[in-house]
Design a protein around this motif. Structure first.
Motif, PDB file in Angstrom:
ATOM      1  N   VAL A  86       1.174  -1.275  -0.041  1.00 28.16           N
ATOM      2  CA  VAL A  86      -0.112  -0.456   0.004  1.00 28.16           C
ATOM      3  C   VAL A  86       0.741   1.520  -0.055  1.00 28.16           C
ATOM      4  O   VAL A  86       0.273   1.910  -0.585  1.00 28.16           O
ATOM      5  N   PHE A  87       1.169   1.762   0.800  1.00 30.54           N
ATOM      6  CA  PHE A  87       2.459   2.304   0.932  1.00 30.54           C
ATOM      7  C   PHE A  87       4.277   2.124   0.032  1.00 30.54           C
ATOM      8  O   PHE A  87       4.585   3.057   0.537  1.00 30.54           O
ATOM      9  N   GLY A  88       4.371   1.239  -0.043  1.00 31.94           N
ATOM     10  CA  GLY A  88       5.347   0.812  -1.085  1.00 31.94           C
ATOM     11  C   GLY A  88       6.514   1.916  -1.997  1.00 31.94           C
ATOM     12  O   GLY A  88       5.008   2.215  -3.018  1.00 31.94           O
ATOM     13  N   THR A  89       7.259   2.101  -2.775  1.00 30.01           N
ATOM     14  CA  THR A  89       7.515   2.074  -3.461  1.00 30.01           C
ATOM     15  C   THR A  89       7.822   1.870  -4.557  1.00 30.01           C
ATOM     16  O   THR A  89       8.704   0.817  -4.496  1.00 30.01           O
ATOM     17  N   ARG A  90       7.381   1.867  -5.318  1.00 28.62           N
ATOM     18  CA  ARG A  90       6.920   1.103  -7.010  1.00 28.62           C
ATOM     19  C   ARG A  90       8.403   1.384  -7.829  1.00 28.62           C
ATOM     20  O   ARG A  90       9.084   2.755  -8.819  1.00 28.62           O
ATOM     21  N   VAL A  91       9.090   0.677  -7.984  1.00 28.52           N
ATOM     22  CA  VAL A  91      10.864   0.423  -8.682  1.00 28.52           C
ATOM     23  C   VAL A  91      10.361  -0.308 -10.139  1.00 28.52           C
ATOM     24  O   VAL A  91      10.931  -1.595  -9.563  1.00 28.52           O
ATOM     25  N   GLY A  92      10.164  -0.110 -11.077  1.00 24.84           N
ATOM     26  CA  GLY A  92      10.748  -1.127 -11.958  1.00 24.84           C
ATOM     27  C   GLY A  92       9.377  -2.137 -12.194  1.00 24.84           C
ATOM     28  O   GLY A  92       9.875  -3.276 -12.788  1.00 24.84           O
ATOM     29  N   GLY A  93       8.723  -1.800 -11.687  1.00 23.31           N
ATOM     30  CA  GLY A  93       6.967  -2.189 -12.006  1.00 23.31           C
ATOM     31  C   GLY A  93       6.896  -3.417 -10.502  1.00 23.31           C
ATOM     32  O   GLY A  93       5.944  -4.130 -10.549  1.00 23.31           O
ATOM     33  N   SER A  94       7.980  -3.185  -9.511  1.00 18.69           N
ATOM     34  CA  SER A  94       7.850  -3.742  -8.206  1.00 18.69           C
ATOM     35  C   SER A  94       7.765  -2.727  -7.185  1.00 18.69           C
ATOM     36  O   SER A  94       8.355  -2.087  -7.049  1.00 18.69           O
ATOM     37  N   ILE A  95       6.591  -3.601  -6.386  1.00 20.87           N
ATOM     38  CA  ILE A  95       6.650  -2.850  -5.217  1.00 20.87           C
ATOM     39  C   ILE A  95       7.192  -3.412  -3.976  1.00 20.87           C
ATOM     40  O   ILE A  95       6.630  -4.596  -2.853  1.00 20.87           O
ATOM     41  N   ARG A  96       8.146  -3.161  -3.243  1.00 21.59           N
ATOM     42  CA  ARG A  96       9.287  -4.111  -2.622  1.00 21.59           C
ATOM     43  C   ARG A  96       9.967  -3.007  -1.479  1.00 21.59           C
ATOM     44  O   ARG A  96      10.025  -3.870  -0.516  1.00 21.59           O
ATOM     45  N   TRP A  97      10.375  -1.487  -1.565  1.00 18.75           N
ATOM     46  CA  TRP A  97      11.290  -1.233  -0.858  1.00 18.75           C
ATOM     47  C   TRP A  97       9.789   0.324   0.136  1.00 18.75           C
ATOM     48  O   TRP A  97       8.909   0.585  -0.121  1.00 18.75           O
ATOM     49  N   TYR A  98       9.896   0.041   1.363  1.00 23.35           N
ATOM     50  CA  TYR A  98       9.932   1.155   1.688  1.00 23.35           C
ATOM     51  C   TYR A  98      11.218   3.005   1.517  1.00 23.35           C
ATOM     52  O   TYR A  98      12.364   1.955   1.842  1.00 23.35           O
ATOM     53  N   ARG A  99      10.593   3.547   1.489  1.00 22.42           N
ATOM     54  CA  ARG A  99      11.350   5.167   1.273  1.00 22.42           C
ATOM     55  C   ARG A  99      10.940   5.916   1.792  1.00 22.42           C
ATOM     56  O   ARG A  99      10.294   6.582   2.004  1.00 22.42           O
ATOM     57  N   PHE A 100      12.040   6.124   2.623  1.00 23.71           N
ATOM     58  CA  PHE A 100      11.565   7.375   3.285  1.00 23.71           C
ATOM     59  C   PHE A 100      13.484   8.369   3.774  1.00 23.71           C
ATOM     60  O   PHE A 100      14.419   7.381   4.444  1.00 23.71           O
ATOM     61  N   ALA A 101      13.472   9.944   3.898  1.00 24.53           N
ATOM     62  CA  ALA A 101      14.647  10.373   4.288  1.00 24.53           C
ATOM     63  C   ALA A 101      16.319  10.049   3.381  1.00 24.53           C
ATOM     64  O   ALA A 101      16.681   9.888   4.228  1.00 24.53           O
ATOM     65  N   GLY A 102      15.545   9.422   2.541  1.00 23.92           N
ATOM     66  CA  GLY A 102      17.003   8.481   1.751  1.00 23.92           C
ATOM     67  C   GLY A 102      17.712   7.406   2.424  1.00 23.92           C
ATOM     68  O   GLY A 102      18.303   7.172   1.026  1.00 23.92           O
ATOM     69  N   VAL A 103      16.691   7.067   2.968  1.00 23.20           N
ATOM     70  CA  VAL A 103      16.559   5.852   3.328  1.00 23.20           C
ATOM     71  C   VAL A 103      15.435   4.306   2.626  1.00 23.20           C
ATOM     72  O   VAL A 103      14.590   5.097   3.138  1.00 23.20           O
ATOM     73  N   SER A 104      15.814   3.352   2.307  1.00 20.75           N
ATOM     74  CA  SER A 104      14.924   2.745   2.041  1.00 20.75           C
ATOM     75  C   SER A 104      15.249   1.484   2.792  1.00 20.75           C
ATOM     76  O   SER A 104      16.195   0.565   3.531  1.00 20.75           O
ATOM     77  N   PHE A 105      13.893   0.425   3.130  1.00 24.44           N
ATOM     78  CA  PHE A 105      13.834  -0.647   4.054  1.00 24.44           C
ATOM     79  C   PHE A 105      13.062  -1.871   3.011  1.00 24.44           C
ATOM     80  O   PHE A 105      12.242  -1.638   2.582  1.00 24.44           O
ATOM     81  N   GLN A 106      13.663  -3.148   2.980  1.00 23.64           N
ATOM     82  CA  GLN A 106      12.470  -3.975   2.508  1.00 23.64           C
ATOM     83  C   GLN A 106      12.402  -5.399   3.808  1.00 23.64           C
ATOM     84  O   GLN A 106      13.216  -6.186   4.586  1.00 23.64           O
ATOM     85  N   PRO A 107      10.948  -4.964   3.381  1.00 22.53           N
ATOM     86  CA  PRO A 107      10.592  -6.291   4.395  1.00 22.53           C
ATOM     87  C   PRO A 107      10.505  -7.612   3.830  1.00 22.53           C
ATOM     88  O   PRO A 107      11.097  -8.262   5.237  1.00 22.53           O
ATOM     89  N   SER A 108      11.001  -7.892   2.768  1.00 22.83           N
ATOM     90  CA  SER A 108      11.136  -9.061   2.828  1.00 22.83           C
ATOM     91  C   SER A 108      12.041  -9.789   3.475  1.00 22.83           C
ATOM     92  O   SER A 108      12.629 -10.617   3.893  1.00 22.83           O
ATOM     93  N   GLU A 109      13.149  -9.258   3.163  1.00 25.38           N
ATOM     94  CA  GLU A 109      14.139  -9.244   3.796  1.00 25.38           C
ATOM     95  C   GLU A 109      14.118  -9.456   6.134  1.00 25.38           C
ATOM     96  O   GLU A 109      14.933 -10.652   6.055  1.00 25.38           O
ATOM     97  N   LEU A 110      13.659  -9.334   5.731  1.00 28.76           N
ATOM     98  CA  LEU A 110      13.084  -9.345   7.142  1.00 28.76           C
ATOM     99  C   LEU A 110      12.223 -10.607   7.310  1.00 28.76           C
ATOM    100  O   LEU A 110      12.641 -11.351   8.429  1.00 28.76           O
ATOM    101  N   SER A 111      11.184 -10.971   6.615  1.00 31.15           N
ATOM    102  CA  SER A 111      10.832 -12.019   7.578  1.00 31.15           C
ATOM    103  C   SER A 111      11.198 -13.178   7.104  1.00 31.15           C
ATOM    104  O   SER A 111      11.038 -14.343   6.955  1.00 31.15           O
TER     105      SER A 111
END
Length: 361
Positions: A86-111
Motif C-alpha cells: 500500500v505504502f511502498g515505492t514502485r521501482v521497475g514494476g515492483s513494490i518492494r521497498w519503503y523509502r523515507f529520508a533517503g533510506v530504503s527498507f525491504q521488508p521481505s529481508e526481515l521476513s
C-alpha cells in the motif's frame, strides 16, 4: 554432559564476515567510481559498520529475550509486507521497498529472518499440528511477497522451510508427500501466478541468445565479463567492463562479475572460501549445539547463505535465472546487510550456548 553458556567467541566466523565486507567495499568502489555515484559506496561503509555492531549486539542479548521476540518479529514482518503493498515505492514494476529520508527498507529481508526463527520454534516440537502450522506460517509471507512481485525471495522462503523441515525429524512420508506436491505445483505457479517479465526471465535462461536484446542481455554481458577475467583477473580499477560500466546492476545483482573480471578465478575462489568457512564451520559445530531450536536456527541461516551464494553466482555465470538475489556482504544493500549480520549474531550465540562440557566428577 551438560551445556554451559561459556561465552566462547567464534573469531573465525567474524573474521570471515569482515573479510567479505572489506572485499565487497573494494569491488563496490570500483563499479561505482565510473558512474560518479560514490554516495552508495559511503552508505554501504556505514551499513557495514552498523552491521558489525549488530553482530555483537545479538551475540550479547540473552537467549530468553531472543525467544520472546520470535512471535512479535514474525507479526511485524507480516504487517510490513502488507503495508509495503500500500505504502511502498514502485521501482521497475515492483513494490518492494519503503523509502523515507533517503533510506530504503525491504521488508521481505526481515521476513526470511522471522520465518527461520518461528519455524525453528515450531518444528522443534514434532507433531502433525505443528507441521501444518509451519505451512501456514510459510504461505502467508510467500503470497504477500509474490504480490510485490518478488519470485526469488518467495522461492527462498520455500527453500528455507524445506531444508529446515528435512532436518526437523518430521516423518519421511510427510516430507515425500510435501515435495511431490511442490513439484506438481510448478506448472500451476508458472502459468497462473508469475508475471510476464518473470516468465521471460525463465525463458531467457533456457534460450539466452533468443532474448539477447531484452531479458538475457544482463546475463550475457555478465558471463562475458566473468570469462574475461581469466585466472588472475584484468586488474583492480583497470578492467574494461568495470570501467565502462557495461553490465547493468553491477553494484547489486552482478557484483560477482566485477570480482571475476578484476581478480579472476583466484579472486572468485577466495570469495567462495570466505563463504565456505562460514557454512562449513557451522555445519561442523552444529552437532554440539544446545538444543533442537538452535540447531534449526543455524540450519535455516546456513541454507539462506547457500541459496544466496549459489543463486547469485549462478545467475552471473548463466546457470541460474535472474532473480535479484544479492550476494551477502558484497552486493550493495542496507537491509540485506543488517539482516545477514543479525543472522551471524545468532550463529555466534548458538555457538556460545552450544559448547558441550563434561561434568566434573
Amino acid at each position: 554432559m551438560k551445556f554451559t553458556e561459556n561465552k566462547r567467541f567464534d573469531f573465525l566466523l567474524v573474521f570471515s564476515v569482515i573479510f567479505l565486507m572489506i572485499f565487497g567495499l573494494l569491488n563496490l568502489y570500483s563499479v561505482l567510481r565510473p558512474t560518479n555515484n560514490l554516495a552508495l559506496f559511503y552508505k554501504q561503509v556505514l551499513w557495514d559498520i552498523f552491521g558489525v555492531f549488530v553482530i555483537f549486539l545479538v551475540y550479547f542479548i540473552k537467549e530468553s529475550f531472543i525467544k520472546k521476540i520470535i512471535l512479535p518479529l514474525y507479526l511485524i514482518s507480516i504487517i510490513l509486507l502488507v503495508g509495503v503493498l500500500v505504502f511502498g515505492t514502485r521501482v521497475g514494476g515492483s513494490i518492494r521497498w519503503y523509502r523515507f529520508a533517503g533510506v530504503s527498507f525491504q521488508p521481505s529481508e526481515l521476513s526470511k529472518l522471522s520465518l527461520i526463527m518461528i519455524l525453528a520454534y515450531i518444528l522443534t516440537h514434532k507433531s502433525l499440528k505443528n507441521f501444518l502450522i509451519s505451512i501456514v506460517l510459510l504461505v502467508i509471507p510467500v503470497m504477500l511477497i509474490l504480490k510485490e512481485p518478488d519470485l526469488g525471495v518467495s522461492v527462498l522462503h520455500v527453500f528455507i522451510w524445506s531444508i529446515m523441515l528435512l532436518f526437523s525429524g518430521v516423518s519421511f512420508k510427510i516430507i515425500a508427500t510435501v515435495f511431490g506436491s511442490m513439484i506438481g505445483a510448478v506448472p500451476i505457479l508458472y502459468f497462473f501466478f508469475l508475471e510476464d517479465y518473470q516468465k521471460s526471465r525463465i525463458l531467457s535462461f533456457l534460450n539466452p541468445e533468443k532474448y539477447f536484446q531484452s531479458a538475457s542481455y544482463n546475463v550475457i554481458m555478465a558471463k562475458n565479463t566473468v570469462g574475461s577475467g581469466g585466472i588472475f583477473g584484468r586488474g583492480y580499477l583497470v578492467s574494461p567492463s568495470v570501467n565502462g560500466a557495461f553490465v547493468p546492476k553491477f553494484e547489486t545483482d552482478f557484483i560477482f562479475s566485477a570480482i571475476a573480471e578484476q581478480f579472476g578465478f583466484i579472486g572468485s575462489l577466495i570469495v567462495l572460501v570466505g563463504f565456505g568457512v562460514i557454512i562449513f564451520k557451522v555445519l561442523k559445530d552444529i552437532k554440539d549445539y544446545k538444543n533442537s531450536f538452535w540447531k534449526l536456527v543455524s540450519i535455516g541461516i546456513i541454507s539462506t547463505f547457500m541459496f544466496h551464494v549459489f543463486e547469485n553466482i549462478g545467475m552471473n555465470i548463466g546457470i541460474m535465472p535472474v532473480t535479484g538475489i544479492p550476494l551477502p556482504f558484497l552486493s550493495y544493500g542496507g537491509t540485506s546487510t543488517f539482516i545477514f549480520c543479525f543472522m551471524i549474531g545468532l550463529l555466534l550465540k548458538a555457538h556460545a550456548l552450544g559448547t558441550k562440557t563434561r561434568k566434573v566428577i
